[in-house]
Design a protein around this motif. Structure first.
Motif, PDB file in Angstrom:
ATOM      1  N   UNK A 225       0.833  -1.201   0.000  1.00  0.00           N
ATOM      2  CA  UNK A 225       0.000   0.000   0.000  1.00  0.00           C
ATOM      3  C   UNK A 225       0.870   1.254   0.000  1.00  0.00           C
ATOM      4  N   UNK A 226       1.946   1.219   0.797  1.00  0.00           N
ATOM      5  CA  UNK A 226       2.856   2.365   0.851  1.00  0.00           C
ATOM      6  C   UNK A 226       3.519   2.600  -0.504  1.00  0.00           C
ATOM      7  N   UNK A 227       3.909   1.522  -1.158  1.00  0.00           N
ATOM      8  CA  UNK A 227       4.563   1.634  -2.463  1.00  0.00           C
ATOM      9  C   UNK A 227       3.605   2.170  -3.519  1.00  0.00           C
ATOM     10  N   UNK A 228       2.411   1.610  -3.588  1.00  0.00           N
ATOM     11  CA  UNK A 228       1.458   1.996  -4.624  1.00  0.00           C
ATOM     12  C   UNK A 228       1.008   3.446  -4.502  1.00  0.00           C
ATOM     13  N   UNK A 229       0.991   3.970  -3.285  1.00  0.00           N
ATOM     14  CA  UNK A 229       0.526   5.355  -3.120  1.00  0.00           C
ATOM     15  C   UNK A 229       1.643   6.376  -3.345  1.00  0.00           C
ATOM     16  N   UNK A 230       2.891   5.897  -3.446  1.00  0.00           N
ATOM     17  CA  UNK A 230       4.015   6.822  -3.639  1.00  0.00           C
ATOM     18  C   UNK A 230       4.144   7.172  -5.125  1.00  0.00           C
ATOM     19  N   UNK A 231       3.120   7.826  -5.635  1.00  0.00           N
ATOM     20  CA  UNK A 231       3.028   8.127  -7.061  1.00  0.00           C
ATOM     21  C   UNK A 231       4.160   9.035  -7.547  1.00  0.00           C
ATOM     22  N   UNK A 232       4.594   9.980  -6.720  1.00  0.00           N
ATOM     23  CA  UNK A 232       5.661  10.908  -7.130  1.00  0.00           C
ATOM     24  C   UNK A 232       6.953  10.163  -7.416  1.00  0.00           C
ATOM     25  N   UNK A 234       7.320   6.919  -8.020  1.00  0.00           N
ATOM     26  CA  UNK A 234       7.124   5.997  -9.144  1.00  0.00           C
ATOM     27  C   UNK A 234       7.249   6.726 -10.477  1.00  0.00           C
ATOM     28  N   UNK A 235       6.607   7.885 -10.583  1.00  0.00           N
ATOM     29  CA  UNK A 235       6.576   8.607 -11.855  1.00  0.00           C
ATOM     30  C   UNK A 235       7.868   9.342 -12.169  1.00  0.00           C
ATOM     31  N   UNK A 236       8.529   9.853 -11.146  1.00  0.00           N
ATOM     32  CA  UNK A 236       9.725  10.674 -11.391  1.00  0.00           C
ATOM     33  C   UNK A 236      11.025   9.888 -11.313  1.00  0.00           C
ATOM     34  N   UNK A 237      11.028   8.801 -10.545  1.00  0.00           N
ATOM     35  CA  UNK A 237      12.260   8.050 -10.343  1.00  0.00           C
ATOM     36  C   UNK A 237      12.199   6.630 -10.918  1.00  0.00           C
ATOM     37  N   UNK A 238      11.343   5.815 -10.338  1.00  0.00           N
ATOM     38  CA  UNK A 238      11.406   4.384 -10.642  1.00  0.00           C
ATOM     39  C   UNK A 238      11.056   4.050 -12.084  1.00  0.00           C
ATOM     40  N   UNK A 239       9.875   4.448 -12.532  1.00  0.00           N
ATOM     41  CA  UNK A 239       9.428   4.036 -13.860  1.00  0.00           C
ATOM     42  C   UNK A 239      10.321   4.572 -14.977  1.00  0.00           C
TER      43      UNK A 239
END
Length: 354
Positions: A225-232, A234-239
């Motif tokens: 849940x913590x990972x999925x809600x960390x949209x910033x 995910x979008x700016x770094x991970x993906x």
């Protein structure tokens, strides 16, 4: 992410804790570009997509929703059955032919599994193609399990993935069930978290009954849940970084295959390259294909042969390119040595004697 509340140590709702299902619904609504917010009550979370497939099969193939019936089947139609304008292209015509063949064998097909993006082809199907497949299923009153586990691993910026959940309306929403998990897109196979979204309330309730066999530990659900809600992040770094690495590794591997003059399907999603090594077979048979696979395995190079994917053309192999560059170079150097010094001189059947 390491916080542990007392409630996490108790038996959860077998569909998944409500806080996780809420985050899954928000996550899929965003990344699948759903025209309307998805509903948490339609989400089921289990310990991996393998468990989900098992539970869905037991539910959809048996009227009681518990034990799979011996005369019902979920049909995974192989698209690796012929060359078309687009090699190995899945079409409604192929689906029709496969369904007819199954009925001739006395099988009662209950559901169809569609993979988009595809494994092993790396194919990304368009919205129009997916709609045609769903219309086919509706016409034959088949359930459809749409596996979108590689949806965030489309690494070519010119290609766009369209989730079934992005459609304004599904042809048969009560028989359409969409799967996703963290094992591929997030490289977290060991966490064992998969999820399905379905508007069929009877199916969700039936899966809930099987959830006691496939539950996800509470602390893991909290982390997810913590990972999925960390949209910033995910979008700016991970993906962006993950896709960059996928492009880099894919580019390296495809260039090496070109140097070896090995035909392959040039696709832009997933972790695999579908390559044609048939010219290295002394005979175009699956026995020779298996011998070639064993030779690779003997020298610690692991490929997947076409037989594992029901390919009817001997010599096709799935190459996983998502690894560190030095490992890819080592694997290629071993393969190149045997291609140049062995394969062109002797048949694979003779390799073990060398």
């Amino acid at each position: 992410m390491l916080q542990i509340e007392p409630a996490f140590l108790q038996y959860p709702d077998w569909k998944g804790h409500s806080f996780l299902r809420e985050e899954v619904a928000k996550f899929l609504s965003h990344y699948c570009r759903s025209p309307k917010p998805l509903k948490p009550k339609n989400v089921v979370v289990m310990n991996g997509c393998g468990s989900l497939f098992s539970a869905l099969a037991a539910t959809l193939c048996d009227p009681e929703g518990i034990r799979p019936s011996g005369h019902h089947r979920i049909c995974l139609v192989s698209c690796l059955i012929s060359f078309d304008v687009r090699p190995f292209q899945l079409t409604v015509e192929k689906l029709e032919n496969s369904l007819k063949e199954a009925k001739k064998e006395g099988l009662n097909i209950k559901a169809l599994i569609l993979l988009n993006p595809h494994n092993p082809l790396g194919e990304v199907y368009s919205s129009e193609e997916m709609i045609s497949f769903l219309e086919f299923a509706k016409m034959h009153k088949l359930h459809v399990i749409v596996d979108e586990i590689y949806m965030l691993s489309v690494f070519n910026e010119t290609d766009t993935f369209h989730s079934v959940l992005s459609l304004d309306g599904l042809p048969d929403p009560q028989r359409t069930h969409i799967m996703w998990g963290v094992s591929k897109d997030f490289a977290m196979a060991g966490m064992r978290v998969g999820m399905v979204y379905s508007e069929n309330r009877d199916l969700v309730q039936a899966l809930d009954q099987l959830g006691c066999f496939h539950g996800v530990p509470g602390p893991t659900q909290y982390q997810m849940a913590q990972l999925l809600r960390d949209r910033d992040w995910l979008n700016s770094e991970f993906l962006p970084e993950n896709r960059r690495r996928l492009r880099e590794a894919h580019s390296f591997m495809t260039e090496e295959l070109k140097k070896l003059d090995i035909p392959f399907l040039h696709r832009s999603a997933g972790f695999f390259i579908w390559a044609d090594l048939s010219k290295y077979l002394s005979e175009k048979t699956f026995a020779e294909e298996l011998s070639l696979w064993r030779c690779f395995l003997k020298h610690k190079v692991l490929l997947s042969c076409g037989q594992a994917f029901s390919c009817v053309s001997p010599g096709w192999f799935r190459i996983i390119f998502t690894d560190q560059l030095h490992k890819l170079k080592l694997g290629l150097s071993i393969a190149h040595f045997h291609f140049s010094s062995c394969i062109l001189v002797v048949s694979p059947m003779e390799w073990d004697k060398m």
